[in-house]
Motif scaffolding. Sequence first.
Motif, short mmCIF file in Angstrom:
data_model
loop_
_atom_site.label_atom_id
_atom_site.label_comp_id
_atom_site.label_asym_id
_atom_site.label_seq_id
_atom_site.Cartn_x
_atom_site.Cartn_y
_atom_site.Cartn_z
N ILE A 112 -87.13 77.82 -43.25
CA ILE A 112 -87.93 76.77 -43.88
C ILE A 112 -87.01 75.59 -44.18
O ILE A 112 -85.98 75.73 -44.85
N TYR A 128 -97.79 77.59 -44.08
CA TYR A 128 -97.21 76.34 -43.60
C TYR A 128 -98.12 75.71 -42.55
O TYR A 128 -98.97 76.39 -41.97
N GLN A 141 -99.34 82.20 -41.33
CA GLN A 141 -99.62 83.29 -42.27
C GLN A 141 -98.96 83.03 -43.62
O GLN A 141 -99.49 83.41 -44.66
N GLN A 142 -97.80 82.35 -43.61
CA GLN A 142 -97.10 82.04 -44.85
C GLN A 142 -97.65 80.79 -45.53
O GLN A 142 -97.19 80.42 -46.61
N TRP A 164 -96.40 83.37 -37.72
CA TRP A 164 -95.75 83.74 -38.98
C TRP A 164 -95.85 82.59 -39.98
O TRP A 164 -96.21 82.78 -41.14
N GLY A 165 -95.54 81.37 -39.51
CA GLY A 165 -95.60 80.21 -40.39
C GLY A 165 -96.99 79.97 -40.94
O GLY A 165 -97.16 79.71 -42.14
N TRP A 178 -84.04 86.54 -44.10
CA TRP A 178 -85.08 85.55 -44.41
C TRP A 178 -86.38 85.84 -43.65
O TRP A 178 -87.32 85.07 -43.72
N ASP A 179 -86.40 86.91 -42.86
CA ASP A 179 -87.56 87.23 -42.02
C ASP A 179 -87.74 86.17 -40.93
O ASP A 179 -88.87 85.87 -40.54
#
Length: 178
Positions: free
Chosen positions: A75, A113, A110-111, A107-108, A54-55
Amino acid sequence: MQPNYTIRRPTQAELSMLPAIEVAAAQLFLPTQYAFIAAWPPATLEDLAAYFSWDGVWVAVDIHTTPVGFALAKIVDGEVYLSELDVHPEHGQRGLGRGLIKAVAAWGKQQGYRHMSLLTFNDIAWNALFYARLGFRALTAAECGPELTAIAQGHIAAGLPATARVAMLAELDQLLLD
């Protein structure tokens, strides 16, 4: 974070090193009313491989590139959920926990969130108080989504006292501040 450490993604081969870190970190519970946690089995390689796919795995590595801490995230309820954060006690108090949280937050963000949630103990200084200093706030039961509520219920079913647990939430932007 001290300069002798780096936060990065692990290799798949390094996943096998993470349970030993979890076991060592769990020993910190021995002088608390939750000493029983020190005897719990660590995450399985299957669980860790799922997070890896899931990275959702980060490691803190020392100068020898040996993992000494890790974070697991996924998530939940449409936001980043910090499932686990462990630092080997021999490498504690060096900013690695905060560094791992910042990596997950980056990371979040960048995604796309906006928030990170977690479940922790409300009466151990290196749990809820640590997260509060980073910008997390306690959630009421009404503020918890159905997936976070289900995870909390799973923790209680596994033997963690409901009155000692707290759900917390932070804005990713807040976590990325120095």
